[in-house]
Design a protein around this motif. Structure first.
Motif, PDB file in Angstrom:
ATOM      1  N   ASP A  98       5.449  32.768  -2.018  1.00 35.27           N
ATOM      2  CA  ASP A  98       4.503  32.793  -0.901  1.00 35.27           C
ATOM      3  C   ASP A  98       4.252  31.393  -0.326  1.00 35.27           C
ATOM      4  O   ASP A  98       3.405  31.231   0.554  1.00 35.27           O
ATOM      5  CB  ASP A  98       3.174  33.420  -1.335  1.00 35.27           C
ATOM      6  N   MET A  99       5.008  30.386  -0.785  1.00 33.00           N
ATOM      7  CA  MET A  99       4.865  29.023  -0.291  1.00 33.00           C
ATOM      8  C   MET A  99       6.095  28.623   0.503  1.00 33.00           C
ATOM      9  O   MET A  99       7.189  29.167   0.310  1.00 33.00           O
ATOM     10  CB  MET A  99       4.662  28.055  -1.468  1.00 33.00           C
ATOM     11  N   ASP A 100       5.912  27.650   1.415  1.00 30.14           N
ATOM     12  CA  ASP A 100       7.037  27.166   2.208  1.00 30.14           C
ATOM     13  C   ASP A 100       8.140  26.657   1.289  1.00 30.14           C
ATOM     14  O   ASP A 100       7.886  25.950   0.311  1.00 30.14           O
ATOM     15  CB  ASP A 100       6.585  26.050   3.148  1.00 30.14           C
ATOM     16  N   ALA A 101       9.389  26.995   1.653  1.00 27.77           N
ATOM     17  CA  ALA A 101      10.527  26.698   0.782  1.00 27.77           C
ATOM     18  C   ALA A 101      11.064  25.292   0.969  1.00 27.77           C
ATOM     19  O   ALA A 101      11.894  24.844   0.179  1.00 27.77           O
ATOM     20  CB  ALA A 101      11.649  27.711   1.029  1.00 27.77           C
ATOM     21  N   ASN A 102      10.634  24.577   2.013  1.00 25.92           N
ATOM     22  CA  ASN A 102      11.110  23.214   2.247  1.00 25.92           C
ATOM     23  C   ASN A 102      10.405  22.284   1.264  1.00 25.92           C
ATOM     24  O   ASN A 102       9.533  21.500   1.624  1.00 25.92           O
ATOM     25  CB  ASN A 102      10.821  22.793   3.686  1.00 25.92           C
ATOM     26  N   ALA A 103      10.763  22.412  -0.011  1.00 21.79           N
ATOM     27  CA  ALA A 103      10.013  21.718  -1.072  1.00 21.79           C
ATOM     28  C   ALA A 103      10.936  21.413  -2.243  1.00 21.79           C
ATOM     29  O   ALA A 103      10.678  21.821  -3.370  1.00 21.79           O
ATOM     30  CB  ALA A 103       8.831  22.574  -1.523  1.00 21.79           C
ATOM     31  N   ILE A 104      12.033  20.692  -1.984  1.00 20.97           N
ATOM     32  CA  ILE A 104      12.954  20.363  -3.073  1.00 20.97           C
ATOM     33  C   ILE A 104      12.259  19.458  -4.078  1.00 20.97           C
ATOM     34  O   ILE A 104      12.425  19.609  -5.291  1.00 20.97           O
ATOM     35  CB  ILE A 104      14.230  19.722  -2.507  1.00 20.97           C
ATOM     36  N   GLY A 105      11.496  18.491  -3.600  1.00 22.93           N
ATOM     37  CA  GLY A 105      10.698  17.686  -4.514  1.00 22.93           C
ATOM     38  C   GLY A 105       9.471  18.444  -4.976  1.00 22.93           C
ATOM     39  O   GLY A 105       9.189  18.551  -6.165  1.00 22.93           O
ATOM     40  N   GLY A 106       8.746  18.988  -4.040  1.00 24.47           N
ATOM     41  CA  GLY A 106       7.545  19.737  -4.351  1.00 24.47           C
ATOM     42  C   GLY A 106       6.727  19.956  -3.095  1.00 24.47           C
ATOM     43  O   GLY A 106       7.139  19.633  -1.976  1.00 24.47           O
ATOM     44  N   SER A 107       5.554  20.541  -3.279  1.00 18.62           N
ATOM     45  CA  SER A 107       4.643  20.833  -2.182  1.00 18.62           C
ATOM     46  C   SER A 107       3.313  20.155  -2.466  1.00 18.62           C
ATOM     47  O   SER A 107       2.766  20.275  -3.569  1.00 18.62           O
ATOM     48  CB  SER A 107       4.441  22.341  -2.031  1.00 18.62           C
ATOM     49  N   ILE A 108       2.792  19.411  -1.488  1.00 19.23           N
ATOM     50  CA  ILE A 108       1.538  18.674  -1.639  1.00 19.23           C
ATOM     51  C   ILE A 108       0.530  19.247  -0.660  1.00 19.23           C
ATOM     52  O   ILE A 108       0.781  19.263   0.550  1.00 19.23           O
ATOM     53  CB  ILE A 108       1.748  17.172  -1.375  1.00 19.23           C
ATOM     54  N   GLU A 151       0.847  -1.189   0.000  1.00 11.46           N
ATOM     55  CA  GLU A 151       0.000   0.000   0.000  1.00 11.46           C
ATOM     56  C   GLU A 151       0.884   1.240   0.000  1.00 11.46           C
ATOM     57  O   GLU A 151       1.845   1.323   0.752  1.00 11.46           O
ATOM     58  CB  GLU A 151      -0.902  -0.004   1.233  1.00 11.46           C
ATOM     59  N   GLY A 152       0.572   2.199  -0.888  1.00  7.29           N
ATOM     60  CA  GLY A 152       1.353   3.421  -0.959  1.00  7.29           C
ATOM     61  C   GLY A 152       1.329   4.182   0.349  1.00  7.29           C
ATOM     62  O   GLY A 152       0.280   4.340   0.968  1.00  7.29           O
ATOM     63  N   ARG A 153       2.509   4.665   0.771  1.00  6.48           N
ATOM     64  CA  ARG A 153       2.589   5.401   2.025  1.00  6.48           C
ATOM     65  C   ARG A 153       3.276   6.752   1.835  1.00  6.48           C
ATOM     66  O   ARG A 153       2.688   7.794   2.053  1.00  6.48           O
ATOM     67  CB  ARG A 153       3.323   4.573   3.084  1.00  6.48           C
ATOM     68  N   TYR A 154       4.530   6.774   1.426  1.00  2.00           N
ATOM     69  CA  TYR A 154       5.269   8.030   1.257  1.00  2.00           C
ATOM     70  C   TYR A 154       5.328   8.383  -0.226  1.00  2.00           C
ATOM     71  O   TYR A 154       5.585   7.537  -1.072  1.00  2.00           O
ATOM     72  CB  TYR A 154       6.686   7.903   1.815  1.00  2.00           C
ATOM     73  N   VAL A 155       5.117   9.661  -0.528  1.00  5.08           N
ATOM     74  CA  VAL A 155       5.090  10.137  -1.903  1.00  5.08           C
ATOM     75  C   VAL A 155       6.454  10.716  -2.261  1.00  5.08           C
ATOM     76  O   VAL A 155       6.985  11.586  -1.560  1.00  5.08           O
ATOM     77  CB  VAL A 155       3.985  11.194  -2.088  1.00  5.08           C
ATOM     78  N   VAL A 156       7.022  10.222  -3.357  1.00  2.00           N
ATOM     79  CA  VAL A 156       8.313  10.673  -3.856  1.00  2.00           C
ATOM     80  C   VAL A 156       8.063  11.483  -5.119  1.00  2.00           C
ATOM     81  O   VAL A 156       7.520  10.966  -6.098  1.00  2.00           O
ATOM     82  CB  VAL A 156       9.233   9.472  -4.151  1.00  2.00           C
ATOM     83  N   VAL A 157       8.425  12.780  -5.110  1.00  9.75           N
ATOM     84  CA  VAL A 157       8.209  13.672  -6.240  1.00  9.75           C
ATOM     85  C   VAL A 157       9.517  13.822  -7.004  1.00  9.75           C
ATOM     86  O   VAL A 157      10.510  14.285  -6.460  1.00  9.75           O
ATOM     87  CB  VAL A 157       7.695  15.052  -5.783  1.00  9.75           C
ATOM     88  N   ARG A 158       9.506  13.386  -8.254  1.00 17.80           N
ATOM     89  CA  ARG A 158      10.677  13.481  -9.132  1.00 17.80           C
ATOM     90  C   ARG A 158      11.919  12.868  -8.488  1.00 17.80           C
ATOM     91  O   ARG A 158      13.021  13.393  -8.598  1.00 17.80           O
ATOM     92  CB  ARG A 158      10.924  14.929  -9.521  1.00 17.80           C
ATOM     93  N   GLY A 159      11.708  11.759  -7.783  1.00 18.68           N
ATOM     94  CA  GLY A 159      12.823  11.036  -7.196  1.00 18.68           C
ATOM     95  C   GLY A 159      13.383  11.631  -5.930  1.00 18.68           C
ATOM     96  O   GLY A 159      14.373  11.124  -5.397  1.00 18.68           O
ATOM     97  N   ILE A 160      12.760  12.682  -5.408  1.00 20.98           N
ATOM     98  CA  ILE A 160      13.261  13.327  -4.199  1.00 20.98           C
ATOM     99  C   ILE A 160      12.569  12.720  -2.989  1.00 20.98           C
ATOM    100  O   ILE A 160      11.353  12.545  -2.959  1.00 20.98           O
ATOM    101  CB  ILE A 160      13.021  14.851  -4.253  1.00 20.98           C
ATOM    102  N   ASP A 161      13.362  12.397  -1.974  1.00 21.58           N
ATOM    103  CA  ASP A 161      12.865  11.770  -0.758  1.00 21.58           C
ATOM    104  C   ASP A 161      11.647  12.513  -0.219  1.00 21.58           C
ATOM    105  O   ASP A 161      11.589  13.745  -0.225  1.00 21.58           O
ATOM    106  CB  ASP A 161      13.992  11.772   0.284  1.00 21.58           C
ATOM    107  N   SER A 162      10.665  11.758   0.266  1.00 23.21           N
ATOM    108  CA  SER A 162       9.431  12.358   0.780  1.00 23.21           C
ATOM    109  C   SER A 162       9.691  13.335   1.917  1.00 23.21           C
ATOM    110  O   SER A 162       8.905  14.268   2.138  1.00 23.21           O
ATOM    111  CB  SER A 162       8.475  11.264   1.255  1.00 23.21           C
ATOM    112  N   ALA A 163      10.784  13.148   2.672  1.00 23.19           N
ATOM    113  CA  ALA A 163      11.106  14.061   3.768  1.00 23.19           C
ATOM    114  C   ALA A 163      11.447  15.460   3.266  1.00 23.19           C
ATOM    115  O   ALA A 163      11.456  16.417   4.048  1.00 23.19           O
ATOM    116  CB  ALA A 163      12.273  13.513   4.592  1.00 23.19           C
ATOM    117  N   LEU A 164      11.721  15.605   1.968  1.00 27.88           N
ATOM    118  CA  LEU A 164      12.088  16.898   1.394  1.00 27.88           C
ATOM    119  C   LEU A 164      10.921  17.537   0.651  1.00 27.88           C
ATOM    120  O   LEU A 164      11.110  18.484  -0.105  1.00 27.88           O
ATOM    121  CB  LEU A 164      13.295  16.730   0.462  1.00 27.88           C
ATOM    122  N   ASN A 165       9.713  17.022   0.854  1.00 30.67           N
ATOM    123  CA  ASN A 165       8.489  17.652   0.365  1.00 30.67           C
ATOM    124  C   ASN A 165       7.811  18.391   1.511  1.00 30.67           C
ATOM    125  O   ASN A 165       7.946  18.016   2.670  1.00 30.67           O
ATOM    126  CB  ASN A 165       7.508  16.615  -0.183  1.00 30.67           C
TER     127      ASN A 165
END
Length: 958
Positions: free
Chosen positions: A255-265, A199-213
């Motif tokens: 105007d969005m939080d910058a802790n978003a190397i992968g992205g913001s969800i 079951e899907g749990r952590y989302v990885v955006v463009r290969g970037i660790d979920s902790a960096l979203n």
């Protein structure tokens, strides 16, 4: 009557947060450099504000078919070449409109465009109402309210955005196309998911660790219940039935939080003002697991309505319940090596087999109370509770089969004269919760300005009230064996004694409980106002945000060992039955543990157990830590329509971060409390350029700068020595690193999109990320070394460290089309295909080779075929991601990868009446396993098997 606040009470903690906020507001002179660039940007933006005495033109757009207000509808004043986009309440605004007569064009994908002449004489301008008729949304006698309806809303929001965004939207009855949020996001280009028990749990955006979203709930930051000090938010903690849409921003604005190397969800829940006529919908269903052959109940209910004759108040309430009862099995080949013990060939030194029986329960509830006291003013109070509980029974046996003498060896087989086995049972219950409350407001001020604000508090908690680990271990040379490497899984054939419970004396039992908690307090304010620059319209916006986090991890262990002669698993009643047909009959598992009998034996015979004080203390304190993190951010941006069809948005965000950490340091059995921390400032400019050459074509370019704060556990100043049980004299030293630098990423994005009729799109996106200071675990083996004033024959040190730089480059392709141009009944068909190809590299520490970026899959692909007609809706979907690096070894031969995985799902539904739909969903029809390997694919690590699952039931809309 008097009242007081204790230091540990929630109000007292909130007061502490507010005092910190006040302290940040009075920035010391030495920190003035942080705000000077922001003040300059604000001055420039303010100087460009329009002051003309002109009218503000407002309007509202809704769909004729559902009555719902339309988010992302485009409104264009043709003569002024100005465009506005509707918000979630369907409202759009044009400020500073000179007197005159204009042509107003309204558009939304899947609906017929509206054109209307509007006369503006003098302030105030009239408020306009538009109802758009559906365009080819009715196929046969039934109205489409499934895949296509949700995709239309998602694509329209994407089309109208200034930045690069992907959206997944629920359909008209609140039904997502997948069972949970992570699974739904898996269909988005460039996104893969980390799975837990299929079951899907952590989302990885463009290969970037979920902790960096960044993950937000209605734009509010929330605490995470993730394990081990990880910042990633488990997306399966929030039931999909409570979500209206998911917004994935791949190129954030200032105007969005910058802790978003992968992205913001952003997870968005329902609003009462979205459908003023009110709504009630829900589902009743069952979940079936073919492995366990068990069925469990599921259900949800959501309602919303406006209150009072004037409709100024709105209320939304939703509840969801889900229970999954299922099984899985895993075989893990551990510690691949090629040395003299393995005959110079690659062999795993041990094999561990698992048999899981899991009950997974989700409970979700949210309530929103909204108030619109007057036009242009809105207040909302939102409260959310999400609870995720796992009850896991795990039988396992670890077989160290490469012991004694190795004989009869070939490239794929051999025999060992001895082996040792360890039979274990883990009784594991954990509950993860996310609680959040926020109060927000939006107000029209100063004639044409908009003031928005939000304050919130959230707690993410992972509580483990029970984790009991029982172990019975054989002697070191108990079981001669042979092995066979020719298949995907190493098949080990031991002697018959391996299956005799009397061969396994009791080794130890560990009783453990954990509490991991993150409290997040936030406050933000934003102000936006129109501007006119060289005759061009636009707006400027500025704001500030304060976020304070408190994170703690507390573990308590009680460890027991045998007193006197150890009893064995053959003690009456302690051994359980062997699993039937284990791993599809590949080999035998052997005797299991009866946990109820072992716990009863422990209670009845306390004299047979000895409390291990030093081991209990070490396990209790070595991973504990406390952390505080305060972030003060400010930004300014301006958006200007440069020319016909061109829009430029540019700005800067500044974030100041201050952290402190406390943890335990262990040396020679003595624990002492140590502290660490640091502060740093990031200045993060950004630019977004949008070109709309036609109403259906959009080209976007973005240059952004983002950051990623390391995981809490990596920053905690923990430090512990441990001597190997199997190899005396070999010590390991594990530490945290409070001096870690944050990740810093410069991002370039280019996308081109063409929107087809009837929920179609053809798009391509290019992205390039230059990531400084990526964090990897650095493990070093040293011999004959002196460390901390102590001599070691062998010392293995492990510590997170910053590498130099990483690079991620990729292309995303997406094509989605419904074939409405075909003759009936084939006009109900459609398909969606997307593919992401990525290349990445990072240089680490002393290694001369380049590795792929952590968790970066080279290829991600999705393909789905749809059919919607005559009340039927069907879908077959395939989702695939390539191999990715999951753990770094000392060289390429020992790096660990998660193997590529492709999953087939299917869904069919039938709308019996306009208010009732029956459905069935089938998950992992190809029964795809989850696999890992060391170095090359032939050296399998984890091999976890599942069987297909299903959901079946009814959606209703009252």
């Amino acid at each position: 009557m008097s009242s007081s606040l204790s230091p540990g009470s929630a109000p007292a903690n909130l007061l502490v947060r507010l005092r910190r906020l006040a302290a940040f507001a009075l920035i010391a002179p030495e920190r003035a450099r942080v705000v000077r660039p922001l003040a300059a940007a604000l001055a420039i933006a303010g100087a460009t504000a329009a002051t003309a005495d002109a009218a503000t033109l407002t309007g509202r757009v809704r769909g004729e078919d559902s009555g719902a207000f339309l988010l992302g509808a485009t409104a264009r004043l043709r003569e002024l070449n100005r465009t506005a986009v509707s918000n979630s309440s369907g409202e759009f605004t044009f400020a500073d409109v000179p007197a005159g007569t204009y042509t107003l064009e309204i558009g939304f994908l899947g609906y017929r465009d509206r054109t209307q002449s509007v006369t503006v004489a003098e302030p105030p301008a009239p408020r306009l109402e538009f109802t758009l008729a559906p365009d080819a949304l009715t196929l046969g006698p039934m109205v489409v309210e499934g895949t296509r309806e949700g995709q239309l809303r998602a694509l329209q929001q994407k089309r109208s955005a200034t930045n690069i965004v992907d959206v997944v939207s629920a359909d008209a009855v609140g039904k997502f196309p997948d069972g949970n949020a992570a699974e739904a996001l898996r269909r988005v280009p460039g996104i893969s998911v980390e799975v837990d028990q299929d079951e899907g749990r952590y989302v990885v955006v463009r290969g970037i660790d979920s902790a960096l979203n960044t993950v937000t709930l209605n734009n509010q930051l929330v605490g995470t219940p993730s394990e081990g000090g990880n910042r990633g938010v488990a997306m399966d903690s929030v039931p999909a039935e409570l979500i209206a849409r998911l917004e994935v921003t791949k190129a954030v604005t200032p105007d969005m939080d910058a802790n978003a190397i992968g992205g913001s969800i952003n997870i968005v829940t329902q609003s009462a003002f979205d459908r003023p006529e009110g709504f009630v919908y829900g589902s009743v269903s069952g979940f079936y697991d073919s492995f366990s052959e068990r069925t469990s109940p599921n259900g949800s209910l959501t309602f919303g309505r406006l209150l009072g004759d004037d409709g100024k108040w709105g209320v939304v309430g939703a509840v969801s319940y889900s229970l999954k009862d299922f099984k899985s099995q895993t075989v893990n080949q551990r510690s691949w090596a090629n040395n003299e013990d393995t005959g110079g060939l690659w062999l795993p030194l041990s094999q561990q087999s698992y048999d899981y029986d899991i009950e997974r329960e989700r409970i979700g509830a949210n309530v929103a109370l909204q108030f619109r006291p007057a036009a242009g003013h809105e207040l909302a109070l939102r409260v959310n509770h999400n609870e995720f509980t796992d009850e896991e029974d795990r039988q396992s046996v670890e077989f160290e089969y490469v012991r004694g003498d190795l004989t009869e060896q070939t490239a794929t087989s051999g025999a060992n004269s001895a082996g040792r086995a360890n039979r274990q049972f883990r009784d594991y219950n954990q509950t993860g919760t996310i609680d959040a409350a926020s109060l927000e407001g939006k107000h029209e001020v100063a004639g044409d300005g908009t003031l928005s604000w939000q304050v919130g508090a959230s707690r993410g908690e992972r509580e483990v009230p029970l984790r009991n680990d029982w172990e019975f271990r054989s002697s070191a040379s108990a079981f001669p064996n042979t092995y066979d490497l020719s298949g995907d899984v190493v098949v080990i054939t031991p002697v018959a004694a391996y299956y005799d419970p009397a061969q396994y004396p009791f080794r130890r039992v560990r009783f453990r409980n954990d509490v991991e908690r993150e409290d997040v307090y936030s406050a933000q304010v934003d102000f936006q106002r129109p501007l006119e620059l060289a005759g061009r319209g636009g707006h400027w916006k500025t704001g500030a945000k304060f976020v304070s986090r408190e994170k703690e991890d507390d573990r308590n262990n009680r460890n027991y060992e045998p007193e006197g002669t150890a009893f064995t698993l053959a003690e009456p009643g302690l051994a359980g039955p062997e699993p039937d047909n284990y791993f599809n009959g590949l080999f035998r598992f052997g005797p299991t543990l009866d946990v109820a009998a072992t716990e009863a034996f422990f209670a009845a015979h306390p004299e047979r157990f000895r409390f291990n004080e030093s081991g209990s203390l070490s396990d209790s304190l070595s991973s504990d830590f406390d952390a505080t993190e305060d972030v003060l951010a400010g930004y300014a941006l301006a958006s200007v329509d440069l020319a016909r069809a061109w829009t430029l948005l540019a700005g800067v965000r500044i974030e100041y971060t201050d952290t402190t950490y406390d943890a335990y340091e262990q040396f020679e059995g003595v624990f002492s409390r140590v502290a660490g921390g640091r502060d740093y400032t990031n200045i993060l400019p950004g630019l977004h350029l949008v070109w709309r050459p036609t109403p259906r074509a959009v080209v976007r370019f973005a240059w952004t700068n983002t950051l990623g704060r390391p995981n809490y556990a990596d920053l905690a100043p923990r430090r512990a020595y441990e001597e190997s049980e199997d190899f005396p004299g070999v010590f390991s030293l594990s530490t945290g690193n409070p001096d870690l630098e944050p990740y810093e990423s410069m991002n370039f994005d280019l996308s081109a999109e063409y929107y087809l009729k009837n929920a179609g799109i053809l798009s391509m996106g290019l992205f390039h990320k230059l990531i400084d200071n990526p964090v990897y675990q650095n493990t070093v083996l040293q011999t004959d070394v002196t460390f901390d004033g102590r001599e070691f024959d062998t010392l293995v040190t492990s510590r997170p460290e910053n590498a130099d730089r990483g690079r991620v480059t990729g292309v995303e392709l997406n094509y989605q089309q419904f074939f409405t141009f075909l003759p009936s009944p084939f006009d109900g068909f459609g398909f969606n295909v997307n593919y992401t190809l990525t290349d990445s590299s990072a240089t680490l520490f002393e290694r001369s080779d380049k590795l792929p970026f952590f968790k970066q899959a080279d290829s991600i692909a999705n393909f789905a075929v749809f059919y919607e007609k005559y009340g039927w809706e069907a879908r077959v979907a395939y989702s695939y991601n390539d191999d990715y690096l999951s753990d770094v070894g000392g060289d390429p031969e020992t790096d660990i990868y998660t193997r590529g995985r492709g999953v087939i799902d299917a869904k069919v539904s039938y709308r019996v009446t306009p208010r009732l739909k029956l459905f069935a969903e089938f998950l992992n029809l190809d029964e795809e396993p989850l696999r890992e390997f060391t170095g090359v694919r032939q050296r399998e690590n984890d091999f976890e098997i599942y069987e297909w699952k299903a959901r079946f039931g009814a959606n209703f809309n009252l």
